[in-house]
Design a protein around this motif. Structure first.
Motif, PDB file in Angstrom:
ATOM      1  N   ILE A 281      16.695  45.247 -56.559  1.00 44.66           N
ATOM      2  CA  ILE A 281      15.504  45.965 -56.986  1.00 44.66           C
ATOM      3  C   ILE A 281      15.211  45.763 -58.468  1.00 44.66           C
ATOM      4  N   GLU A 282      16.256  45.579 -59.275  1.00 45.71           N
ATOM      5  CA  GLU A 282      16.034  45.384 -60.710  1.00 45.71           C
ATOM      6  C   GLU A 282      15.402  44.028 -61.002  1.00 45.71           C
ATOM      7  N   SER A 283      15.528  43.083 -60.052  1.00 41.77           N
ATOM      8  CA  SER A 283      14.925  41.761 -60.236  1.00 41.77           C
ATOM      9  C   SER A 283      13.482  41.709 -59.745  1.00 41.77           C
ATOM     10  N   ALA A 284      13.070  42.705 -58.964  1.00 37.46           N
ATOM     11  CA  ALA A 284      11.725  42.702 -58.395  1.00 37.46           C
ATOM     12  C   ALA A 284      10.650  42.809 -59.470  1.00 37.46           C
ATOM     13  N   GLY A 285      11.040  43.256 -60.656  1.00 41.00           N
ATOM     14  CA  GLY A 285      10.083  43.361 -61.746  1.00 41.00           C
ATOM     15  C   GLY A 285       9.574  42.012 -62.222  1.00 41.00           C
ATOM     16  N   TYR A 286      10.266  40.932 -61.854  1.00 42.64           N
ATOM     17  CA  TYR A 286       9.843  39.593 -62.243  1.00 42.64           C
ATOM     18  C   TYR A 286       9.126  38.871 -61.097  1.00 42.64           C
ATOM     19  N   ALA A 287       9.095  39.476 -59.932  1.00 42.09           N
ATOM     20  CA  ALA A 287       8.499  38.827 -58.761  1.00 42.09           C
ATOM     21  C   ALA A 287       7.033  39.217 -58.617  1.00 42.09           C
ATOM     22  N   SER A 288       6.273  38.321 -57.998  1.00 44.34           N
ATOM     23  CA  SER A 288       4.864  38.611 -57.717  1.00 44.34           C
ATOM     24  C   SER A 288       4.439  37.806 -56.495  1.00 44.34           C
ATOM     25  N   PHE A 289       4.195  38.498 -55.393  1.00 48.17           N
ATOM     26  CA  PHE A 289       3.696  37.872 -54.173  1.00 48.17           C
ATOM     27  C   PHE A 289       2.292  38.412 -53.937  1.00 48.17           C
ATOM     28  N   ARG A 290       1.306  37.541 -54.013  1.00 51.10           N
ATOM     29  CA  ARG A 290      -0.081  37.985 -53.929  1.00 51.10           C
ATOM     30  C   ARG A 290      -0.745  37.511 -52.644  1.00 51.10           C
ATOM     31  N   ALA A 291      -1.624  38.358 -52.133  1.00 48.85           N
ATOM     32  CA  ALA A 291      -2.378  38.019 -50.932  1.00 48.85           C
ATOM     33  C   ALA A 291      -3.657  38.836 -50.916  1.00 48.85           C
ATOM     34  N   GLN A 292      -4.688  38.282 -50.300  1.00 43.09           N
ATOM     35  CA  GLN A 292      -5.958  38.991 -50.286  1.00 43.09           C
ATOM     36  C   GLN A 292      -6.009  40.022 -49.171  1.00 43.09           C
ATOM     37  N   SER A 293      -6.959  40.923 -49.281  1.00 39.13           N
ATOM     38  CA  SER A 293      -7.117  41.984 -48.295  1.00 39.13           C
ATOM     39  C   SER A 293      -7.357  41.395 -46.909  1.00 39.13           C
ATOM     40  N   GLY A 294      -6.706  41.968 -45.898  1.00 44.27           N
ATOM     41  CA  GLY A 294      -6.882  41.510 -44.527  1.00 44.27           C
ATOM     42  C   GLY A 294      -5.992  40.354 -44.122  1.00 44.27           C
ATOM     43  N   SER A 295      -5.185  39.852 -45.056  1.00 40.95           N
ATOM     44  CA  SER A 295      -4.321  38.718 -44.743  1.00 40.95           C
ATOM     45  C   SER A 295      -3.058  39.167 -44.016  1.00 40.95           C
ATOM     46  N   ILE A 296      -2.343  38.190 -43.453  1.00 39.11           N
ATOM     47  CA  ILE A 296      -1.106  38.480 -42.713  1.00 39.11           C
ATOM     48  C   ILE A 296       0.041  37.690 -43.330  1.00 39.11           C
ATOM     49  N   THR A 297       1.110  38.388 -43.665  1.00 36.30           N
ATOM     50  CA  THR A 297       2.347  37.765 -44.141  1.00 36.30           C
ATOM     51  C   THR A 297       3.388  37.891 -43.040  1.00 36.30           C
ATOM     52  N   THR A 298       4.006  36.781 -42.674  1.00 34.64           N
ATOM     53  CA  THR A 298       4.985  36.789 -41.582  1.00 34.64           C
ATOM     54  C   THR A 298       6.387  36.583 -42.140  1.00 34.64           C
ATOM     55  N   LEU A 299       7.277  37.524 -41.827  1.00 31.57           N
ATOM     56  CA  LEU A 299       8.674  37.487 -42.269  1.00 31.57           C
ATOM     57  C   LEU A 299       9.560  37.393 -41.032  1.00 31.57           C
ATOM     58  N   ARG A 300      10.599  36.567 -41.103  1.00 32.47           N
ATOM     59  CA  ARG A 300      11.426  36.354 -39.911  1.00 32.47           C
ATOM     60  C   ARG A 300      12.896  36.223 -40.288  1.00 32.47           C
ATOM     61  N   GLU A 301      13.759  36.778 -39.445  1.00 29.72           N
ATOM     62  CA  GLU A 301      15.209  36.626 -39.609  1.00 29.72           C
ATOM     63  C   GLU A 301      15.736  35.700 -38.527  1.00 29.72           C
ATOM     64  N   GLU A 302      16.497  34.680 -38.923  1.00 25.81           N
ATOM     65  CA  GLU A 302      17.040  33.724 -37.965  1.00 25.81           C
ATOM     66  C   GLU A 302      18.064  34.409 -37.060  1.00 25.81           C
ATOM     67  N   ASP A 303      18.120  33.926 -35.803  1.00 28.46           N
ATOM     68  CA  ASP A 303      19.015  34.539 -34.829  1.00 28.46           C
ATOM     69  C   ASP A 303      20.489  34.218 -35.081  1.00 28.46           C
ATOM     70  N   VAL A 304      20.787  33.004 -35.577  1.00 26.57           N
ATOM     71  CA  VAL A 304      22.179  32.566 -35.700  1.00 26.57           C
ATOM     72  C   VAL A 304      22.776  32.936 -37.053  1.00 26.57           C
ATOM     73  N   PHE A 305      22.178  32.434 -38.140  1.00 27.76           N
ATOM     74  CA  PHE A 305      22.729  32.669 -39.476  1.00 27.76           C
ATOM     75  C   PHE A 305      22.189  33.927 -40.139  1.00 27.76           C
ATOM     76  N   HIS A 306      21.155  34.489 -39.535  1.00 24.95           N
ATOM     77  CA  HIS A 306      20.532  35.715 -40.069  1.00 24.95           C
ATOM     78  C   HIS A 306      19.983  35.522 -41.478  1.00 24.95           C
ATOM     79  N   ASN A 307      19.575  34.283 -41.768  1.00 17.70           N
ATOM     80  CA  ASN A 307      18.838  34.061 -43.014  1.00 17.70           C
ATOM     81  C   ASN A 307      17.442  34.637 -42.865  1.00 17.70           C
ATOM     82  N   ARG A 308      16.876  35.058 -43.965  1.00 20.03           N
ATOM     83  CA  ARG A 308      15.549  35.677 -43.919  1.00 20.03           C
ATOM     84  C   ARG A 308      14.504  34.741 -44.520  1.00 20.03           C
ATOM     85  N   GLN A 309      13.428  34.561 -43.783  1.00 17.99           N
ATOM     86  CA  GLN A 309      12.402  33.592 -44.168  1.00 17.99           C
ATOM     87  C   GLN A 309      11.076  34.288 -44.460  1.00 17.99           C
ATOM     88  N   VAL A 310      10.350  33.728 -45.427  1.00 14.64           N
ATOM     89  CA  VAL A 310       8.944  34.071 -45.609  1.00 14.64           C
ATOM     90  C   VAL A 310       8.168  32.948 -44.921  1.00 14.64           C
TER      91      VAL A 310
END
Length: 325
Positions: A281-310
């Motif tokens: 959470i302390e690093s989130a102050g440097y992050a910026s993910f922008r998207a316009q109104s009405g857009s869709i962001t898809t996030l997924r976790e892999e079944d085997v390694f459980h890595n998380r994808q944007v």
């Protein structure tokens, strides 16, 4: 030789004679018809003062014009069909474009509404016109209402298409009105009830809330390039810190459901994505993910390694149908 005899192909015909017949009976009349159409377009523009050839389908030129009685509306409709099918040559496309040809009525209607909406927002500092609002004769309030309705429907259908039938789904949404309506439409498609969570609200700017953007811009103190950013005082009375905002959104993101839909605001998206990828959470102050109104962001976790994808960030392909009408 009569035409019916010439076109009886059971017996050989002189190629030169046949070519001359086609030129006289097909090619030259077609060119004449084209010239009359262009004449009618030019006269229409001159007489009406229109900058665009938005001609009613059943419009015929008056008897006092040259050409008189020309079916301009249907002629233009046929040209649009030919252009869409790729059968209108470049020279003719250029001629029509120079006269203000409308290739798509939907595109023109959208541009007119967008122009009025931008003008309204510039003067009022927001784009929340009442339904009865009119700008320079254009019903901007109705246009904005219709665009929002269409965008919500497109958003809901796009999300429905990404989740397998029969899968368990949870729908979480900010409790603010701007996201609530979208959440209700999405939830209805999945047969669930949206869970309203105030923790998914966008960052609060205290006394600057609900005021034009320039009110916030005048007093806002941006965070430093290095040093403390999450607890930074932005010099806006009663404004929420980035740390407080991130903390509540991180907490709201904890759910074991296999398919989770979250309706939130553009200003909250950074913390939603940062929480998903397990960014401290302390690093989130440097992050910026922008998207316009009405857009869709898809996030997924892999079944085997459980890595998380944007998988996608701020996808708006589903909104193309809104502009197309």
């Amino acid at each position: 030789m009569p035409a019916r005899e010439l076109l009886r192909f059971s017996t050989p015909r002189d190629p030169a004679l046949l070519a001359r017949f086609v030129k006289l009976q097909v090619i030259e009349p077609e060119n004449t018809f084209w010239r009359r159409g262009i004449q009618a377009c030019a006269r229409y523009v001159k007489e009406t003062g229109a900058q665009r050839l938005r001609v009613p389908y059943d419009y015929t030129t008056p008897d006092t014009w040259v050409p008189a009685g020309f079916p301009l509306g249907t002629w233009l409709a046929d040209r649009r069909k030919s252009h869409k099918a790729g059968r209108l040559d470049a020279g003719r496309v250029e001629q029509l474009a120079g006269l203000g040809m409308v290739w798509s009525h939907q595109d023109i209607a959208f541009e007119e509404g967008l122009t009025a909406a931008r003008a309204w927002a510039t003067v009022h500092g927001h784009l929340l016109p009442p339904t009865a609002a009119v700008w320079d004769g254009y019903p901007v309030g109705v246009w904005v209402k219709n665009q929002r309705f269409a965008a919500r429907a497109a958003d809901a259908n796009a999300q429905r298409s990404q989740v397998p039938d029969g899968a368990e789904v949870e729908m979480f949404s900010s409790d603010l009105q701007r996201t609530l309506r979208m959440a209700e439409e999405v939830a209805e498609l999945f047969g669930v009830k949206p869970v309203l969570d105030h923790r998914l609200r966008e960052k609060s700017y205290g006394e600057a809330e609900g005021k034009p953007q320039e009110c916030l811009d005048r007093r806002f103190a941006p965070p430093p390039a290095v040093g403390e950013r999450m607890e930074h005082d932005e010099d806006v009375e009663d404004a929420e810190t980035q740390a407080a905002c991130a903390q509540r959104i991180y907490e709201a993101m904890e759910s074991p459901c296999g398919h989770q839909i979250i309706g939130t605001h553009g200003g909250s998206l950074t913390c939603v994505v940062a929480s998903w990828v397990r960014m401290p959470i302390e690093s989130a102050g440097y992050a910026s993910f922008r998207a316009q109104s009405g857009s869709i962001t898809t996030l997924r976790e892999e079944d085997v390694f459980h890595n998380r994808q944007v998988v996608s960030l701020g996808d708006t392909c589903h909104l193309d149908s809104v502009k197309a009408g």
